[in-house]
Design an enzyme around this catalytic site. Structure first.
Site, PDB file in Angstrom:
ATOM      1  N   HIS A 159     -10.574  -4.521  10.613  1.00  0.00           N
ATOM      2  CA  HIS A 159     -11.237  -4.424   9.309  1.00  0.00           C
ATOM      3  C   HIS A 159     -12.551  -3.646   9.358  1.00  0.00           C
ATOM      4  CE1 HIS A 159      -8.467  -7.688   8.276  1.00  0.00           C
ATOM      5  NE2 HIS A 159      -8.781  -7.524   7.021  1.00  0.00           N
ATOM      6  N   GLU A 206       0.807  -1.227   0.000  1.00  0.00           N
ATOM      7  CA  GLU A 206       0.000   0.000   0.000  1.00  0.00           C
ATOM      8  C   GLU A 206       0.833   1.267   0.000  1.00  0.00           C
ATOM      9  OE1 GLU A 206      -0.809  -2.661   1.786  1.00  0.00           O
ATOM     10  OE2 GLU A 206      -2.887  -3.136   1.258  1.00  0.00           O
TER      11      GLU A 206
END
Ligand SMILES: Cc1ncc(C[n+]2csc(CCOP(=O)(O)OP(=O)(O)O)c2C)c(N)n1
Ligand SMILES: [Mg+2]
Lengths: 354, 326
Positions: free
Chosen positions: B129, B60
C-alpha cells in the site's frame, strides 16, 4: 442470528455433549474464540495509543469463522488470507506473542516487524500470509493447491476472502482453474455483508453461493455465529477435499462489529448504529456458544471466568513481549529483498551503502 | 482567491468540469455513497446523480476497461482508484488498450480518460500500500502523467487533465489532502499540462522534483538556507508532457542539480531527468546530478524503518551539499 438451531444436546464418548462435541472440545472452541476477541481488543487498544500504526483490520464479531474453518485443519494444511487475518493466524497456530510483536513493528514479529497487521506470515504453521490486494490471495491459493496436487500430498488449502473480493476477475479465473484441474482448495468467503462502506447486495445481482455455479465448484453456506455448525461443516468438507474431491466454495456468514479498519467509523451512511447494535447484541458467536453451553449445563460462570482469565493472561503477556521486543535493523531490509545475492552484478541502486 | 484544502480543490475541479461538460462522469470504489475513500467526491452524488457518479465493485481491471471503452466512443470518463497501488490490477487496460488506441487505429480513436487517486506512501501501510506508481505509467508512450503538489496545482491541473484528449494518470498525494493553499476562484482557472513551477528561487543548487516531494524539497531548502545555501525548487507538476526547458533553465542557472522523488531509483523518474540533463546540458554541470529516492526495497511497516526508507529532507540536504562539494 443463526437461523436454524443446529445445536443438539447429546452424549459423546459417554460424556455430555452439544451438537456432537464433547465438553472438552466445546471448551476449546470457547477458549479459542475468547482468545481472538481479547487479542483484537488489545490490538484496538494498542492502535488507540499509537503503538500500532497503519491499517489495522479487526475480526471482532467474526471469531466463529477462524475457529470453525481452521481448527479442523491439520498443521500441514495451508491457510491464506487477506489483510484481515489476526485471528486466522492465531487459529493456525502462530504465537500470540509474535503476532502482537508484528503489530508493534518489532523484530520478533511474524514478519520481523516489516509486514505489520496486513502481512502476517507463518509458513511453519501453514499460515501463508495476510495479503493486501483485494482478491490477490485467490491466485496464490490456486498455486498452493496446485503444488499439493503436483506433489501428490493429502493437504488442503483454505483461502479466505472478503465478500467484496468475489468481484475481482482473478478470483473467477482461479475458481475456474481449480475446478478444471480438481485442485484441493476451499475458497472461504468471510461474508460480513460489506466491503468497506459498500453492501454486497449493491454490487452483485446474484447470491454469494451462485458465484461458484458457473465454475462447477460446489457451494455451501454456513453461519459463523454458530461455531459448532461451522466446525462440523468444515470438518466434513476438508475431508472431502483431502480425499481428492476437488475445490469447494463456502459462504461463511458473519458480521463485523467494528469499523472496516481502525481508521474507519463503525457505522455511518452505509449502515446504521442500530444495525450494528442489533448484530452485536444478538449475533455474537461467543455469546451464542456460551449460552448454549450454559443451558446444557456444560459450563459454569466460574469456568467461563477462568477461561477468560487465562486468555487475558496470554494476551497481556503478548503485549509485554511486544513492548520489550527489539526493533528491526535496517540491514534486514536489504537481506530480505532477494534470497540469493549473486556473485556478480549489482542488485540495489539507492546508493545507501548496501 | 480562496483558502482551500487540496481535497476541496480537487472537488471543485470535478464539480466545475462536470457542470461544464455532460460527457464527464466518474466511477470507482466508494466514490458515490461514501463520498470517496478520501472524501474527494463529497457531495457529487447528490449534485450529479448516480449515472454520473458511480460506485463500482472491487473490479479494477473491469472498470478501467469501462473507462477506456466509454472514451473510445466519446465520453470523458474519470476513473478513481482508491489508491494507485490497486491500479496495478488495471494496468493491462492502460498499457495495452488506452495508451495504444490512437496509434493502433491510425489516429482514428483517441482516449480522453483521467485515471486519478492517491499514489505513494502514507504512514505505515506496508509494502503493498505504499508505492509511488508514476513509473508504471510513464514507461508507455500514449499516457500522460500529472502529479500536483498544492491545492492550486491540483485544481488547475485536474481541470486540464479532464479537458485533455488523451489518457492522463493524475496522481495525488495521500498525505496532501488536508494541505491548505490559495486557489483562484475563477471557473476557468486551468494550469496547462507540461508547465513546471519554480516553487522557490535560489541560485546555488537546483532541487528538481514532483508531486508530494515538492514539500520535502522546500523543507530541505529551508534547512539549506540556514547554512547560507540557496536552492531552486523546481516542481515539474507534469511528468509527461515534461517541461524540459524549465529543467535546462534551472541547471543553467545553478550548474548543480539533484532529483528528488518518492519512488524507487531503478528507471525512476530521476533516471530520465538525469539522462536529459546529461544529453542537453552537460556543459552546464559543475557536478554529477544526484538522485534522492526511496530506499531500493519494498516499504517496511515499522515506523522508524519507514522513515529511514523514505526520501526525507535530511537526505536532500546531504545530496545538495555533495553536489556543492561542501
Ligand atoms: C485491489 C484492491 N482494491 C481496493 C482495495 C482497498 N480495499 C481494502 S479492503 C476493501 C474492502 C474489501 O471488502 P471485503 O472483501 O468484503 O473484505 P472485508 O474487509 O469485509 O473483510 C477495499 C476496497 C484493495 N486493498 N485492493
Ligand atoms: Mg466484507
Amino acid at each position: 442470528m443463526a437461523e436454524t438451531e443446529t445445536v443438539a444436546v447429546g452424549v459423546v464418548d459417554g460424556g455430555p455433549a452439544l451438537g456432537g462435541f464433547s465438553k472438552e472440545k466445546l471448551v476449546e472452541f470457547l477458549r479459542q474464540m475468547l482468545l481472538y476477541r481479547r487479542f483484537e481488543e488489545k490490538a484496538e487498544e494498542g492502535y488507540a495509543i499509537g503503538k500500532i500504526g497503519g491499517f489495522c483490520h479487526l475480526h471482532i464479531g467474526q471469531e466463529g469463522a477462524a475457529a470453525g474453518c481452521i481448527l479442523p485443519l491439520r498443521q500441514d494444511d495451508y491457510v491464506i488470507s487477506s489483510y484481515r487475518s489476526h485471528t486466522q493466524a492465531l487459529a493456525k497456530g502462530l504465537s500470540p506473542n509474535a503476532i502482537m510483536a508484528e503489530l508493534y513493528g518489532k523484530a520478533s514479529g511474524t514478519s520481523g516487524g516489516v509486514g505489520g497487521s496486513m502481512h502476517m506470515f507463518g509458513p511453519d504453521t501453514g499460515f501463508m500470509g495476510g495479503h493486501g490486494i483485494v482478491g490477490g490471495q485467490a491466485g496464490l491459493a490456486l498455486g498452493m493447491a496446485w503444488a499439493i496436487h503436483y506433489r501428490g500430498g493429502g493437504q488442503v488449502c483454505v483461502c479466505f476472502l472478503g465478500d467484496a473480493a468475489v468481484n475481482q476477475g482473478g478470483f473467477h479465473e482461479s475458481m475456474n482453474m481449480a475446478a478444471i484441474w480438481g485442485l484441493p482448495v476451499i475458497f472461504v468467503v468471510e461474508n460480513n455483508a460489506y466491503g468497506m462502506g459498500t453492501k454486497f447486495t449493491r454490487m452483485s445481482e446474484t447470491e454469494m453461493v451462485q458465484k461458484a455455479a458457473s465454475h462447477g465448484v460446489p457451494a455451501t453456506v454456513v453461519n459463523a455465529e454458530d461455531v459448532l455448525a461451522t466446525y462440523a461443516h468444515f470438518d466434513g468438507l476438508i475431508e472431502l477435499v483431502r480425499q481428492g474431491g476437488g475445490p469447494q466454495f463456502v459462504d461463511v456468514e458473519c458480521y463485523r462489529f467494528k469499523g472496516h479498519s481502525m481508521s474507519d467509523p463503525v457505522s455511518g451512511t452505509y449502515r446504521s448504529k442500530e444495525e450494528v447494535e442489533e448484530w452485536t447484541e444478538n449475533s455474537d458467536p461467543i455469546k451464542y456458544l456460551r449460552d448454549r453451553m450454559f443451558s446444557a449445563d456444560l459450563l459454569t460462570g466460574e469456568e467461563l471466568d477462568a477461561i477468560d482469565q487465562e486468555v487475558r493472561g496470554i494476551v497481556d503477556a503478548a503485549v509485554e513481549f511486544a513492548e520489550v521486543a527489539p526493533e528491526p535493523e535496517v540491514e534486514t531490509l536489504y537481506k530480505n529483498v532477494y534470497s540469493e545475492i549473486n556473485p556478480h552484478g549489482r542488485l540495489f541502486f539507492d546508493g545507501r551503502g548496501q | 482567491m480562496a483558502q482551500l484544502t487540496y481535497r476541496d480543490a480537487l472537488n471543485q475541479a470535478l464539480v466545475e468540469e462536470m457542470e461544464r461538460d455532460e460527457s464527464v462522469f466518474m466511477l470507482g470504489e466508494e466514490v458515490a455513497e461514501y463520498d470517496g475513500a478520501y472524501k474527494v467526491s463529497k457531495g457529487l452524488l447528490e449534485r450529479f446523480g448516480d449515472k454520473r457518479i458511480k460506485d463500482t465493485p472491487i473490479s479494477e481491471l473491469g472498470f478501467a476497461g469501462l473507462g477506456v471503452g466509454a472514451a473510445m466512443v466519446g465520453l470523458r470518463p474519470i476513473v478513481e482508484f482508491m489508491t494507485f497501488n490497486f491500479s496495478i490490477l488495471a494496468l493491462d487496460q492502460v498499457i495495452n488498450s488506452a495508451s495504444k488506441m490512437l496509434s493502433m487505429s491510425g489516429g482514428q480513436i483517441n482516449i480522453p480518460l483521467v485515471l486519478r487517486g492517491p499514489s505513494g506512501a502514507a504512514l505505515q501501510l506496508g509494502a503493498q500500500h505504499s508505492q509511488a506508481c508514476e513509473t508504471w505509467y510513464l514507461h508507455a508512450p500514449g499516457v500522460k502523467v500529472v502529479t500536483p503538489s498544492t491545492p492550486a496545482d491540483a485544481k488547475g491541473l485536474l481541470k486540464s487533465a479532464i479537458r485533455d484528449n488523451d489518457p492522463v494518470a493524475f496522481m495525488e498525494g495521500e498525505l496532501l489532502y488536508n494541505v491548505k493553499g490559495e486557489v483562484p476562484d475563477d471557473d476557468d482557472f486551468i494550469i496547462p499540462l507540461g508547465v513546471a513551477d519554480l516553487k522557490r528561487e535560489g541560485g546555488d543548487v537546483s532541487i528538481i522534483t514532483h508531486g508530494s516531494m515538492a514539500h520535502v524539497a522546500l523543507q530541505a531548502a529551508k534547512q539549506l538556507e540556514k547554512e547560507g545555501i540557496e536552492a531552486d525548487v523546481l516542481d515539474l507538476r507534469s511528468l509527461r508532457p515534461l517541461d524540459v526547458d524549465a529543467i535546462l533553465a534551472t541547471v543553467a542557472k545553478t550548474n548543480r542539480a539533484i532529483y528528488l522523488e518518492e519512488g524507487w531509483p531503478y528507471l525512476g523518474v530521476g533516471a530520465q531527468i538525469v539522462s536529459i540533463i546529461m544529453e542537453e546540458a552537460f556543459d552546464d554541470l559543475d557536478a554529477p546530478v544526484l538522485r534522492v529516492t526511496q530506499a531500493d526495497i519494498p516499504m517496511p511497516y515499522n515506523k522508524k524503518l519507514e522513515i529511514w526508507a523514505k526520501p526525507g529532507a535530511s537526505r536532500v540536504v546531504e545530496a545538495c551539499k555533495r553536489v556543492l562539494y561542501v
